[in-house]
Write a protein that holds these residues in place. Structure first.
Motif, PDB file in Angstrom:
ATOM      1  N   TYR A 176     -32.253   7.190  -9.266  1.00  0.00           N
ATOM      2  CA  TYR A 176     -30.785   7.779  -9.598  1.00  0.00           C
ATOM      3  C   TYR A 176     -29.975   7.927  -8.423  1.00  0.00           C
ATOM      4  O   TYR A 176     -28.772   7.723  -8.620  1.00  0.00           O
ATOM      5  CB  TYR A 176     -31.179   8.935 -10.604  1.00  0.00           C
ATOM      6  CG  TYR A 176     -29.772   9.773 -10.993  1.00  0.00           C
ATOM      7  CD1 TYR A 176     -29.018   9.059 -12.032  1.00  0.00           C
ATOM      8  CD2 TYR A 176     -29.475  10.712 -10.342  1.00  0.00           C
ATOM      9  CE1 TYR A 176     -27.807   9.615 -12.197  1.00  0.00           C
ATOM     10  CE2 TYR A 176     -28.005  11.341 -10.630  1.00  0.00           C
ATOM     11  CZ  TYR A 176     -27.445  10.890 -11.601  1.00  0.00           C
ATOM     12  OH  TYR A 176     -26.270  11.241 -11.950  1.00  0.00           O
ATOM     13  N   ARG A 177     -30.394   8.474  -7.725  1.00  0.00           N
ATOM     14  CA  ARG A 177     -29.770   9.031  -6.362  1.00  0.00           C
ATOM     15  C   ARG A 177     -29.082   7.696  -5.836  1.00  0.00           C
ATOM     16  O   ARG A 177     -27.732   7.981  -5.335  1.00  0.00           O
ATOM     17  CB  ARG A 177     -30.291   9.761  -5.333  1.00  0.00           C
ATOM     18  CG  ARG A 177     -30.668  11.430  -5.919  1.00  0.00           C
ATOM     19  CD  ARG A 177     -31.435  12.014  -5.010  1.00  0.00           C
ATOM     20  NE  ARG A 177     -31.660  13.405  -5.420  1.00  0.00           N
ATOM     21  CZ  ARG A 177     -32.405  14.430  -4.695  1.00  0.00           C
ATOM     22  NH1 ARG A 177     -32.623  14.040  -3.423  1.00  0.00           N
ATOM     23  NH2 ARG A 177     -32.592  15.579  -5.355  1.00  0.00           N
ATOM     24  N   LYS A 178     -29.919   6.598  -5.434  1.00  0.00           N
ATOM     25  CA  LYS A 178     -29.333   5.693  -4.559  1.00  0.00           C
ATOM     26  C   LYS A 178     -28.487   4.557  -5.450  1.00  0.00           C
ATOM     27  O   LYS A 178     -27.846   3.820  -4.882  1.00  0.00           O
ATOM     28  CB  LYS A 178     -30.596   4.855  -4.040  1.00  0.00           C
ATOM     29  CG  LYS A 178     -31.275   5.878  -2.899  1.00  0.00           C
ATOM     30  CD  LYS A 178     -32.271   4.892  -2.009  1.00  0.00           C
ATOM     31  CE  LYS A 178     -33.192   5.769  -1.287  1.00  0.00           C
ATOM     32  NZ  LYS A 178     -34.063   4.921  -0.430  1.00  0.00           N
ATOM     33  N   ALA A 179     -28.867   4.482  -6.744  1.00  0.00           N
ATOM     34  CA  ALA A 179     -27.973   3.587  -7.648  1.00  0.00           C
ATOM     35  C   ALA A 179     -26.488   3.951  -7.615  1.00  0.00           C
ATOM     36  O   ALA A 179     -26.396   5.228  -7.689  1.00  0.00           O
ATOM     37  CB  ALA A 179     -28.737   3.519  -9.096  1.00  0.00           C
ATOM     38  N   THR A 180     -25.849   3.008  -7.540  1.00  0.00           N
ATOM     39  CA  THR A 180     -24.244   3.426  -7.663  1.00  0.00           C
ATOM     40  C   THR A 180     -23.945   2.693  -8.719  1.00  0.00           C
ATOM     41  O   THR A 180     -24.152   1.787  -9.313  1.00  0.00           O
ATOM     42  CB  THR A 180     -23.574   3.147  -6.577  1.00  0.00           C
ATOM     43  OG1 THR A 180     -23.662   1.639  -6.419  1.00  0.00           O
ATOM     44  CG2 THR A 180     -24.014   3.733  -5.003  1.00  0.00           C
ATOM     45  N   SER A 239     -32.020  -1.234 -15.296  1.00  0.00           N
ATOM     46  CA  SER A 239     -32.681  -2.246 -14.222  1.00  0.00           C
ATOM     47  C   SER A 239     -32.147  -1.723 -12.848  1.00  0.00           C
ATOM     48  O   SER A 239     -33.065  -1.579 -12.152  1.00  0.00           O
ATOM     49  CB  SER A 239     -32.074  -3.772 -14.343  1.00  0.00           C
ATOM     50  OG  SER A 239     -32.738  -4.546 -13.401  1.00  0.00           O
ATOM     51  N   VAL A 240     -31.162  -1.133 -12.633  1.00  0.00           N
ATOM     52  CA  VAL A 240     -30.488  -0.891 -11.361  1.00  0.00           C
ATOM     53  C   VAL A 240     -31.395   0.491 -11.130  1.00  0.00           C
ATOM     54  O   VAL A 240     -31.492   0.536 -10.098  1.00  0.00           O
ATOM     55  CB  VAL A 240     -28.825  -0.789 -11.256  1.00  0.00           C
ATOM     56  CG1 VAL A 240     -28.591  -0.169 -10.099  1.00  0.00           C
ATOM     57  CG2 VAL A 240     -28.410  -2.110 -11.566  1.00  0.00           C
ATOM     58  N   PHE A 241     -31.174   1.398 -12.247  1.00  0.00           N
ATOM     59  CA  PHE A 241     -31.849   2.610 -11.871  1.00  0.00           C
ATOM     60  C   PHE A 241     -33.469   2.580 -11.673  1.00  0.00           C
ATOM     61  O   PHE A 241     -33.846   3.320 -10.869  1.00  0.00           O
ATOM     62  CB  PHE A 241     -31.503   3.673 -12.972  1.00  0.00           C
ATOM     63  CG  PHE A 241     -30.377   4.231 -13.161  1.00  0.00           C
ATOM     64  CD1 PHE A 241     -29.754   4.905 -12.297  1.00  0.00           C
ATOM     65  CD2 PHE A 241     -29.502   3.834 -14.409  1.00  0.00           C
ATOM     66  CE1 PHE A 241     -28.251   5.466 -12.170  1.00  0.00           C
ATOM     67  CE2 PHE A 241     -28.097   4.605 -14.479  1.00  0.00           C
ATOM     68  CZ  PHE A 241     -27.486   4.973 -13.585  1.00  0.00           C
ATOM     69  N   GLY A 242     -33.859   1.492 -12.132  1.00  0.00           N
ATOM     70  CA  GLY A 242     -35.413   1.409 -11.979  1.00  0.00           C
ATOM     71  C   GLY A 242     -35.524   0.844 -10.455  1.00  0.00           C
ATOM     72  O   GLY A 242     -36.593   1.136  -9.987  1.00  0.00           O
ATOM     73  N   GLN A 296     -18.978   8.497 -19.580  1.00  0.00           N
ATOM     74  CA  GLN A 296     -18.289   9.576 -18.799  1.00  0.00           C
ATOM     75  C   GLN A 296     -18.246   9.198 -17.244  1.00  0.00           C
ATOM     76  O   GLN A 296     -17.471   9.398 -16.450  1.00  0.00           O
ATOM     77  CB  GLN A 296     -18.328  10.837 -19.258  1.00  0.00           C
ATOM     78  CG  GLN A 296     -18.131  10.831 -20.726  1.00  0.00           C
ATOM     79  CD  GLN A 296     -18.506  12.122 -21.368  1.00  0.00           C
ATOM     80  OE1 GLN A 296     -18.793  13.193 -20.395  1.00  0.00           O
ATOM     81  NE2 GLN A 296     -18.542  12.425 -22.728  1.00  0.00           N
ATOM     82  N   ASN A 297     -19.446   9.386 -16.755  1.00  0.00           N
ATOM     83  CA  ASN A 297     -19.781   9.269 -15.465  1.00  0.00           C
ATOM     84  C   ASN A 297     -21.140   8.556 -15.266  1.00  0.00           C
ATOM     85  O   ASN A 297     -21.831   8.108 -16.300  1.00  0.00           O
ATOM     86  CB  ASN A 297     -19.653  10.705 -14.988  1.00  0.00           C
ATOM     87  CG  ASN A 297     -20.579  11.549 -15.637  1.00  0.00           C
ATOM     88  OD1 ASN A 297     -21.490  11.524 -15.946  1.00  0.00           O
ATOM     89  ND2 ASN A 297     -19.999  12.878 -15.961  1.00  0.00           N
ATOM     90  N   LYS A 298     -21.565   8.784 -13.895  1.00  0.00           N
ATOM     91  CA  LYS A 298     -23.062   8.232 -13.559  1.00  0.00           C
ATOM     92  C   LYS A 298     -24.051   8.830 -14.307  1.00  0.00           C
ATOM     93  O   LYS A 298     -25.151   8.185 -14.828  1.00  0.00           O
ATOM     94  CB  LYS A 298     -23.164   8.245 -12.100  1.00  0.00           C
ATOM     95  CG  LYS A 298     -24.616   7.914 -11.485  1.00  0.00           C
ATOM     96  CD  LYS A 298     -24.722   7.910 -10.117  1.00  0.00           C
ATOM     97  CE  LYS A 298     -26.255   7.791  -9.588  1.00  0.00           C
ATOM     98  NZ  LYS A 298     -26.148   7.908  -8.247  1.00  0.00           N
ATOM     99  N   ARG A 299     -24.067  10.288 -14.631  1.00  0.00           N
ATOM    100  CA  ARG A 299     -25.389  10.894 -15.222  1.00  0.00           C
ATOM    101  C   ARG A 299     -25.355  10.555 -16.737  1.00  0.00           C
ATOM    102  O   ARG A 299     -26.355  10.407 -17.441  1.00  0.00           O
ATOM    103  CB  ARG A 299     -24.912  12.332 -14.912  1.00  0.00           C
ATOM    104  CG  ARG A 299     -26.112  13.249 -15.605  1.00  0.00           C
ATOM    105  CD  ARG A 299     -27.573  13.076 -14.823  1.00  0.00           C
ATOM    106  NE  ARG A 299     -28.633  13.333 -15.688  1.00  0.00           N
ATOM    107  CZ  ARG A 299     -29.711  13.377 -15.181  1.00  0.00           C
ATOM    108  NH1 ARG A 299     -29.789  13.127 -13.818  1.00  0.00           N
ATOM    109  NH2 ARG A 299     -30.820  13.438 -15.879  1.00  0.00           N
ATOM    110  N   ASP A 300     -24.104  10.300 -17.279  1.00  0.00           N
ATOM    111  CA  ASP A 300     -24.055   9.887 -18.582  1.00  0.00           C
ATOM    112  C   ASP A 300     -24.537   8.610 -18.700  1.00  0.00           C
ATOM    113  O   ASP A 300     -25.321   8.366 -19.832  1.00  0.00           O
ATOM    114  CB  ASP A 300     -22.449   9.868 -19.129  1.00  0.00           C
ATOM    115  CG  ASP A 300     -22.305   9.815 -20.622  1.00  0.00           C
ATOM    116  OD1 ASP A 300     -23.193  10.253 -21.381  1.00  0.00           O
ATOM    117  OD2 ASP A 300     -21.265   8.745 -20.920  1.00  0.00           O
TER     118      ASP A 300
END
Length: 204
Positions: free
Chosen positions: A32-36, A25-28, A56-60
């Protein structure tokens, strides 16, 4: 009676899926770049450090959230053919249900619009290859059954599966990732008509 370890494992899996849905929901909303991770933790009412128990991290987290969304999309499409015996109607239901799901799911649709790489042209760059292969497997089973029941012509099964799946992905890209048409419903309906009935006038 369910063992304690099984209960713990099941609860953890449910928690992970809830986190992935909140993250999607947040990524939507932000991309990707602006979501934290702080945004996502806040959405799920947990601390940012708590997220690291699951990812593990944001990308994961992003890839797991998108995968969760794709699997839910796949399951919804597959459920539309469970009570249908006609392979032709199964094929239509599978495609239409998938399109309707995207129409109603803002989170996944927005992610696809923000990140065309979810459907890469180069399969070697496909981060979600196992999910896409499963979708193709479902499509292949429909075609195989249709050929066996002589509902479809005796065509090369693997080629037909690859071709139809590629056409469907193109439709998704044209309709949601890089929209340049007025109505996705009309495009899908007309595309299905052409694919299933051809362009040759058989009455002549």
């Amino acid at each position: 009676m369910e063992k304690h370890t099984e209960r713990v494992s099941r609860k953890r899996q449910i928690k992970k899926e809830q986190i992935y849905k909140a993250a999607l929901s947040v990524f939507g909303k932000y991309g990707y770049r602006k979501a934290t991770l702080e945004d996502i933790a806040s959405e799920f009412h947990m601390t940012q450090s708590g997220l690291y128990r699951y990812v593990q991290n944001k990308r994961d987290l992003y890839e797991k959230a998108v995968a969760c969304g794709l699997i839910e999309w796949q399951r919804t499409s597959a459920s539309s053919i469970e009570n249908e015996s006609d392979p032709l109607l199964q094929l239509q239901n599978y495609a239409l249900t998938g399109a309707n799901y995207l129409n109603e799911n803002d989170d996944l649709r927005n992610v696809l619009m923000n990140d065309p790489s979810v459907f890469p042209l180069n399969t070697k760059e496909d981060h979600f290859a196992p999910i896409n292969r499963e979708s193709m497997s479902i499509l292949r089973d429909i075609l195989k059954r249709g050929i066996e029941e002589k509902r479809f012509r005796n065509i090369d099964l693997d080629y037909a599966t690859s071709f139809l799946y590629s056409v469907y992905v193109m439709f998704i890209i044209k309709s949601y990732v890089k929209p340049d048409i007025g109505s996705s419903e009309d495009m899908l309906s007309n595309s299905l008509d052409i694919l299933l009935h051809g362009i040759v006038n058989k009455e002549k």
